[in-house]
Design an enzyme around this catalytic site. Structure first.
Site, short mmCIF file in Angstrom:
data_model
loop_
_atom_site.label_atom_id
_atom_site.label_comp_id
_atom_site.label_asym_id
_atom_site.label_seq_id
_atom_site.Cartn_x
_atom_site.Cartn_y
_atom_site.Cartn_z
N ASN A 66 -11.14 -2.38 -5.17
CA ASN A 66 -10.17 -1.35 -6.09
C ASN A 66 -10.80 -1.18 -7.63
O ASN A 66 -10.60 -0.19 -8.20
CB ASN A 66 -8.66 -1.78 -6.44
N ASP A 114 0.87 -1.10 0.02
CA ASP A 114 0.28 0.05 -0.05
C ASP A 114 0.68 1.20 0.09
O ASP A 114 2.16 1.32 0.60
CB ASP A 114 -0.85 0.04 1.17
C1 IPE Z 1 -5.49 -2.86 -0.29
O1 IPE Z 1 -5.13 -1.32 -0.49
C2 IPE Z 1 -5.34 -3.39 -1.49
C3 IPE Z 1 -4.21 -3.59 -2.32
C4 IPE Z 1 -2.81 -3.34 -1.66
C5 IPE Z 1 -4.22 -4.33 -3.63
P1 IPE Z 1 -5.89 -0.36 -0.38
O2 IPE Z 1 -5.46 1.05 -0.82
O3 IPE Z 1 -7.09 -0.66 -1.50
O4 IPE Z 1 -6.92 -0.34 0.84
P2 IPE Z 1 -7.83 0.56 1.48
O5 IPE Z 1 -8.83 1.22 0.56
O6 IPE Z 1 -6.92 1.80 1.91
O7 IPE Z 1 -8.37 0.09 2.60
C1 IPE Z 2 -1.48 0.15 -3.41
O1 IPE Z 2 -1.42 1.77 -3.55
C2 IPE Z 2 -1.76 -0.40 -4.75
C3 IPE Z 2 -3.00 -0.72 -5.12
C4 IPE Z 2 -3.96 -0.60 -4.40
C5 IPE Z 2 -3.59 -1.31 -6.41
P1 IPE Z 2 -2.50 2.61 -3.53
O2 IPE Z 2 -2.91 3.05 -4.73
O3 IPE Z 2 -3.55 2.33 -2.63
O4 IPE Z 2 -1.74 4.04 -2.78
P2 IPE Z 2 -2.53 4.95 -1.76
O5 IPE Z 2 -2.83 3.97 -0.74
O6 IPE Z 2 -3.51 5.81 -2.58
O7 IPE Z 2 -1.26 5.76 -1.55
MG MG Z 3 -4.18 2.26 -0.50
#
Ligand code: IPE
Ligand code: IPE
Ligand code: MG
Length: 246
Positions: A69, A21
């Protein structure tokens, strides 16, 4: 003493699960688009996989795209799917060199055709590698997985293949996407968020949770080693008392 030397090879977690993340925030910090963060996340994936192999971790499961997502802006979703195809294709060589077998969990039928094709191709190509099984969670959500397992067991009961009273935790586990893979002993989440976000809810029942504020694109094998060192300092009691263990 190097981080690697501080790790007791006899007490390694067999299975490490990671919630990758912070890509978006990493890019934002640099004044770039979110996609730039995802692109740089690939470097972290490569180094972490190589670090897991170096250490001797047998199973590494990475949360790459959740069911939730799909609700992101269309352009970001499309860019992530494109990145997935190009990365899996480009990294096949690295997987072969490191003896890594690719695997995937999640509702793969919802992925674009091109994605699924590339994924299945690399899964097939790497299928006889034995150093480490790298599982990508794609279009994955734990509640979906558990509901799907319940559905398939219900059908078997209906058809007389198993009796309802014979259902055990093991049988339930065998109907999850992770059937045949031991439960993770260590779960790592980057970016400072302290939540599970619908990941491996059944499987992490007794996992040690490790949170780091590092954003995913900055994560390297040394960070994995630090997490393992932290894991090895903990006492895993499984409901018992400390005295019983010693
Ligand atoms: C969790 O991260 C899913 C992945 C790392 C693929 P998100 O960024 O989507 O999670 P939330 O929405 O902050 O809980
Ligand atoms: C994790 O990074 C990757 C996926 C969930 C695909 P994020 O895209 O969630 O990055 P933040 O949490 O918005 O910084
Ligand atoms: Mg995230």
């Amino acid at each position: 003493m190097s981080l690697l030397e501080q790790i007791d090879k006899e007490r390694l977690p067999q299975h490490v699960a990671v919630i990758m993340d912070g890509n978006g925030r990493w890019a934002k910090e640099k004044g770039k688009l979110r996609v730039f963060g995802h692109q740089n996340g690939v470097v972290a994936v490569r180094d972490t996989v190589e670090g897991a192999v170096e250490l001797g971790i047998k199973y590494l499961t990475l949360y790459a795209f959740s069911t939730e997502n799909w609700n992101r802006p269309r352009l970001e979703v499309m860019a992530l799917m494109e990145l997935l195809v190009s990365t899996i294709s480009k990294e096949t060589k690295t997987l072969m060199e490191n003896g890594v077998r690719l695997n995937a969990i999640g509702n793969l039928s919802t992925l674009p055709e091109k994605c699924r094709k590339q994924l299945l191709e690399t899964i097939k190509k790497t299928s006889s590698n034995t150093n480490c099984t790298l599982t990508l969670a794609l279009s994955y959500s734990s509640r979906w997985e558990i509901t799907d397992a319940a559905k398939r067991i219900a059908i078997k009961v209906r058809d007389g293949e198993i009796k309802a009273e014979d259902i055990t935790e093991d049988i339930f586990g065998d109907h999850l996407n992770t059937a045949g893979i031991p439960d993770p002993e260590l779960m790592i989440r980057t970016s400072g968020e302290h939540r599970i976000s619908n990941y491996l809810l059944w499987q992490i029942a007794y996992a040690e949770l490790y949170f780091t504020s590092k954003l995913w694109p900055d994560f390297r094998r040394q960070d994995l080693f630090e997490a393992v060192i932290d894991y090895q300092k903990r006492e895993r009691r499984f409901g018992m008392t400390s005295e019983q263990l010693n």
